[in-house]
Motif scaffolding. Structure first.
Motif, mmCIF file in Angstrom:
data_model
loop_
_atom_site.group_PDB
_atom_site.id
_atom_site.type_symbol
_atom_site.label_atom_id
_atom_site.label_comp_id
_atom_site.label_asym_id
_atom_site.label_seq_id
_atom_site.Cartn_x
_atom_site.Cartn_y
_atom_site.Cartn_z
ATOM 1 N N SER A 187 0.836 -1.195 0.000
ATOM 2 C CA SER A 187 0.000 0.000 0.000
ATOM 3 C C SER A 187 0.868 1.241 0.000
ATOM 4 O O SER A 187 2.073 1.178 0.268
ATOM 5 C CB SER A 187 -0.935 0.017 1.218
ATOM 6 N N ALA B 37 0.741 5.411 1.427
ATOM 7 C CA ALA B 37 0.022 6.255 2.374
ATOM 8 C C ALA B 37 0.666 7.629 2.461
ATOM 9 O O ALA B 37 1.852 7.796 2.196
ATOM 10 C CB ALA B 37 -0.004 5.599 3.753
ATOM 11 N N ILE C 90 -4.431 5.745 3.577
ATOM 12 C CA ILE C 90 -4.076 4.872 2.462
ATOM 13 C C ILE C 90 -4.657 5.456 1.177
ATOM 14 O O ILE C 90 -5.871 5.647 1.062
ATOM 15 C CB ILE C 90 -4.596 3.449 2.683
ATOM 16 N N ARG D 88 -3.573 0.759 -2.971
ATOM 17 C CA ARG D 88 -3.400 -0.568 -2.368
ATOM 18 C C ARG D 88 -3.321 -1.606 -3.464
ATOM 19 O O ARG D 88 -4.022 -1.508 -4.469
ATOM 20 C CB ARG D 88 -4.590 -0.880 -1.444
ATOM 21 N N HIS E 254 -10.838 -0.429 0.796
ATOM 22 C CA HIS E 254 -9.928 -0.059 1.888
ATOM 23 C C HIS E 254 -9.185 1.246 1.627
ATOM 24 O O HIS E 254 -8.420 1.680 2.468
ATOM 25 C CB HIS E 254 -8.916 -1.176 2.176
ATOM 26 N N LEU E 255 -9.363 1.851 0.467
ATOM 27 C CA LEU E 255 -8.733 3.139 0.243
ATOM 28 C C LEU E 255 -9.367 4.172 1.161
ATOM 29 O O LEU E 255 -10.563 4.131 1.434
ATOM 30 C CB LEU E 255 -8.888 3.570 -1.215
ATOM 31 N N ARG F 44 -7.772 5.282 7.634
ATOM 32 C CA ARG F 44 -6.906 6.151 8.431
ATOM 33 C C ARG F 44 -6.331 5.344 9.579
ATOM 34 O O ARG F 44 -7.062 4.693 10.324
ATOM 35 C CB ARG F 44 -7.688 7.361 8.953
ATOM 36 N N THR G 177 2.441 2.757 13.150
ATOM 37 C CA THR G 177 2.498 2.121 11.834
ATOM 38 C C THR G 177 3.826 2.422 11.146
ATOM 39 O O THR G 177 4.451 3.450 11.395
ATOM 40 C CB THR G 177 1.349 2.620 10.932
ATOM 41 N N THR H 284 4.354 3.110 7.937
ATOM 42 C CA THR H 284 4.262 4.273 7.052
ATOM 43 C C THR H 284 4.215 5.566 7.857
ATOM 44 O O THR H 284 4.810 6.582 7.469
ATOM 45 C CB THR H 284 3.009 4.183 6.157
ATOM 46 N N ASN I 49 4.508 0.532 1.693
ATOM 47 C CA ASN I 49 4.869 -0.528 2.641
ATOM 48 C C ASN I 49 4.319 -1.872 2.201
ATOM 49 O O ASN I 49 3.474 -1.971 1.309
ATOM 50 C CB ASN I 49 4.397 -0.180 4.054
#
Length: 261
Positions: A97, A99, A108, A111, A135-136, A139, A145, A147, A229
């Motif tokens: 993905s 971000a 994101i 993906r 999933h775009l 947050r 994380t 990223t 990532n």
């Protein structure tokens, strides 16, 4: 500066996964305006089709997706990275993905389009192509994380120190798992190390059983504009082999994408 527009956007942004339905009182608290003003903005947004209501509570309507749809269709960054993420997914059978940093969270923006499952012979095989947009827009907390830390590392030390201090004082360095780093001094040290390494590994800090490795995406001027990532389970790779097997691929992809950004 149009104050009314700013307040209206603040009301719209007050809806999130924790508060999916708001009344005027809750919206006023979250947006920092009076209840009467919040109600006027809620009713206006409902009239424009961005909210739905049962008369007391309000929630987001599908029309708000026009913003994200237009962004994904026209913005250069998602369109540039999407083919590369798909290529990496096919090559490695892992999930990738991209971000960007938005305040305290990463969002994101692209993906990889494949999910994987084990077939009868024990090999991984693609199950289906995900619908574009699945999933775009998710947050995630930046402090926990790969990223997020990668993007924070692109800031100056003074900026990072101020960011961590503000988050710590507000109690926003949430412990999401037993492995999440929440101590401000340790978090700053981790971000400093990411800045030196120019990559970031986060192991089970955002979700148990998940390892993630991120590298920065830089434009031709050397500015970090995003992070890409790979996320994998410990059943497939441990942190050491994550660096050995996937870090070179991510770095190569970042170099290829640089000329497009």
């Amino acid at each position: 500066m149009i104050e009314g527009m700013a307040k209206g956007m603040a009301v719209l942004e007050s809806f999130d996964t924790q508060r999916q339905r708001l009344n005027a009182t809750l919206a006023a608290e979250r947006a920092g305006i009076t209840r009467a003003a919040a109600r006027r903005h809620l009713l206006t947004l409902t009239h424009l089709g961005y909210l739905e209501t049962d008369g007391s509570y309000f929630w987001l309507a599908a029309k708000v997706l026009r913003f994200s749809g237009s962004y994904l269709a026209t913005a250069r960054l998602p369109r540039a990275v999407q083919p590369e993420l798909n290529r990496l997914a096919v090559q490695t059978q892992e999930s990738f993905s991209a971000a960007v940093l938005d305040g305290d969270e990463v969002v994101i923006i692209a993906r990889s389009g494949f999910e994987w499952k084990s077939s009868a012979d024990g090999k991984a095989a693609p199950t289906r192509v995900l619908a574009y947009g699945m999933h775009l827009g998710a947050r995630l907390p930046a402090h926990a994380t790969s990223t997020g830390r990668m993007l924070l590392a692109a800031k100056t030390k003074s900026e990072v120190n101020a960011w961590v201090k503000a988050k710590s004082q507000a109690g926003d360095l949430a412990r999401l798992t037993l492995h999440t780093t929440t101590d401000p001094h340790k978090l700053k040290a981790l971000i400093d190390q990411v800045r030196l390494d120019d990559y970031c590994v986060a192991s089970e800090e955002h979700e148990l059983g998940v390892h993630a490795l991120a590298v920065p995406l830089r434009d031709m001027q050397g500015h970090t504009v995003a992070a890409i990532n790979v996320v994998t389970s410990p059943q497939r790779l441990v942190a050491d082999t994550l660096r050995r097997d996937l870090l070179p691929l991510l770095l190569d992809a970042a170099r290829e994408l640089r000329q497009l950004l």
